[in-house]
Design a protein around this motif. Structure first.
Motif, short mmCIF file in Angstrom:
data_model
loop_
_atom_site.label_atom_id
_atom_site.label_comp_id
_atom_site.label_asym_id
_atom_site.label_seq_id
_atom_site.Cartn_x
_atom_site.Cartn_y
_atom_site.Cartn_z
N ALA A 1 1.07 -1.05 -0.13
CA ALA A 1 -0.07 -0.10 -0.07
C ALA A 1 0.66 1.31 -0.01
CB ALA A 1 -0.72 -0.19 1.10
N VAL A 2 0.44 2.42 -0.37
CA VAL A 2 1.23 3.54 -0.75
C VAL A 2 0.46 4.66 0.14
CG1 VAL A 2 2.06 5.17 -2.13
CG2 VAL A 2 2.11 2.83 -2.74
N ALA A 3 1.05 5.36 0.78
CA ALA A 3 0.45 6.53 1.89
C ALA A 3 1.21 7.82 1.37
CB ALA A 3 0.83 6.22 3.20
N ALA A 4 0.49 8.61 1.02
CA ALA A 4 0.96 10.01 0.64
C ALA A 4 0.68 11.18 1.92
CB ALA A 4 0.34 10.50 -0.38
N VAL A 5 2.07 11.65 2.23
CA VAL A 5 1.87 12.77 3.27
C VAL A 5 2.16 13.98 2.55
CG1 VAL A 5 3.09 13.52 5.38
CG2 VAL A 5 2.86 11.05 4.93
N PRO B 1 -1.97 6.74 -4.26
CA PRO B 1 -1.81 6.60 -2.95
C PRO B 1 -3.09 5.78 -2.45
CG PRO B 1 -1.69 8.92 -3.05
CD PRO B 1 -1.68 8.33 -4.63
N SER B 2 -3.09 4.91 -1.60
CA SER B 2 -4.16 4.35 -1.07
C SER B 2 -4.88 5.19 0.11
CB SER B 2 -3.87 2.88 -0.21
OG SER B 2 -3.23 2.11 -1.26
N VAL B 3 -3.66 6.05 0.53
CA VAL B 3 -4.22 6.94 1.79
C VAL B 3 -3.56 8.40 1.56
CG1 VAL B 3 -4.10 7.37 4.20
CG2 VAL B 3 -4.97 4.99 3.57
N ILE B 4 -4.40 9.20 2.05
CA ILE B 4 -3.46 10.50 1.96
C ILE B 4 -3.75 11.49 3.02
CG2 ILE B 4 -3.56 13.12 1.05
CD1 ILE B 4 -4.77 11.70 -1.75
N ILE B 5 -2.60 11.56 3.86
CA ILE B 5 -2.53 12.24 5.26
C ILE B 5 -2.17 13.57 5.02
CG2 ILE B 5 -1.24 12.18 7.31
CD1 ILE B 5 -0.62 8.89 6.52
N GLN C 1 -8.33 4.62 1.94
CA GLN C 1 -8.76 3.42 2.43
C GLN C 1 -8.98 3.36 3.76
OE1 GLN C 1 -5.48 0.40 1.50
NE2 GLN C 1 -7.33 -0.84 0.74
N ALA C 2 -10.07 2.86 4.42
CA ALA C 2 -10.45 3.00 5.80
C ALA C 2 -9.45 2.31 6.65
CB ALA C 2 -11.68 2.55 6.14
N ASP C 3 -9.36 0.99 6.40
CA ASP C 3 -8.42 -0.09 7.32
C ASP C 3 -7.09 0.44 7.48
OD1 ASP C 3 -8.12 -0.67 4.61
OD2 ASP C 3 -7.72 -2.84 5.30
N LEU C 4 -6.44 0.86 6.09
CA LEU C 4 -4.94 1.47 6.14
C LEU C 4 -4.85 2.73 6.80
CD1 LEU C 4 -2.16 1.54 5.43
CD2 LEU C 4 -2.78 2.40 3.10
#
Length: 195
Positions: free
Chosen positions: A30-34, A60-64, A90-93
């Motif tokens: 999974a990829v997370a972007a900050v 990204p799967s998640v953006i922070i 993505q909620a679980d990630l």
């Protein structure tokens, strides 16, 4: 370059927390972007639970998204900084990342022990902890002493007790003036109606 440095710092903390790596391993690939201000850093979660720089073309799967003042709130605690963070995707990630970052702590004593040895490392860590705890207390005492000096010795500030007394006297004068004004209006109204 910035992504590599950030990943190195986070991975250092993850190396001290097996529980966090175990939780992140569930999201391998999974990829997370900050996003901080106008800067966006993308991290991929590896099979070992560590972060690595992701390929630039991966969505990204998640953006922070961190508010500009989120990092400034870190000295107040991770929860204070996390209150300025918005996580979407993505909620679980998102849940796993939020949990890991809320509970991830630096073991400074272990790092100092690696550099200086266990005894000196422990003492250096204890000394640093005492200094960090003493700074707000010392600052508070300095401010209290300075205000007491300025109020009593230097007479540059008004002591709080005198200020409260003065405010009470002003309220009394205001109330007396209000009653006097009403009395004058009544007398003026009475004279006008009799003539």
């Amino acid at each position: 370059m910035l992504t590599k440095v950030a990943a190195g710092g986070i991975n250092h903390l993850l190396a001290q927390a097996e529980w966090a790596r175990k939780r992140l391993r569930e999201h391998e690939g999974a990829v997370a972007a900050v996003v901080i201000g106008g800067i966006s850093l993308s991290f991929a979660i590896g099979p070992d639970g560590y972060f690595a720089k992701s390929a630039p073309d991966v969505t990204p799967s998640v953006i922070i998204t961190l508010a500009p003042d989120a990092l400034a709130k870190l000295p107040d605690g991770v929860d204070a900084a996390m209150s300025q963070v918005k996580i979407s995707g993505q909620a679980d990630l998102a849940d796993s990342l939020s949990f890991v970052f809320r509970h991830l702590r630096w073991d400074g004593e272990a790092d100092l022990a690696r550099i200086f040895g266990p005894i000196i490392g422990r003492r250096a860590h204890q000394t640093a902890s005492h200094i960090v705890q003493a700074i707000p207390e010392t600052g508070g005492r300095i401010a209290a002493n300075a205000s007491e000096y300025l109020a009593h010795e230097g007479r540059l500030l008004v002591p709080q007790a005198e200020l409260l007394l003065h405010a009470e006297r002003l309220r009394h004068i205001r109330d007396t003036m209000s009653r006097l004004d009403k009395r004058i209006k009544r007398l003026t109204h009475t004279e006008a109606s009799t003539t």
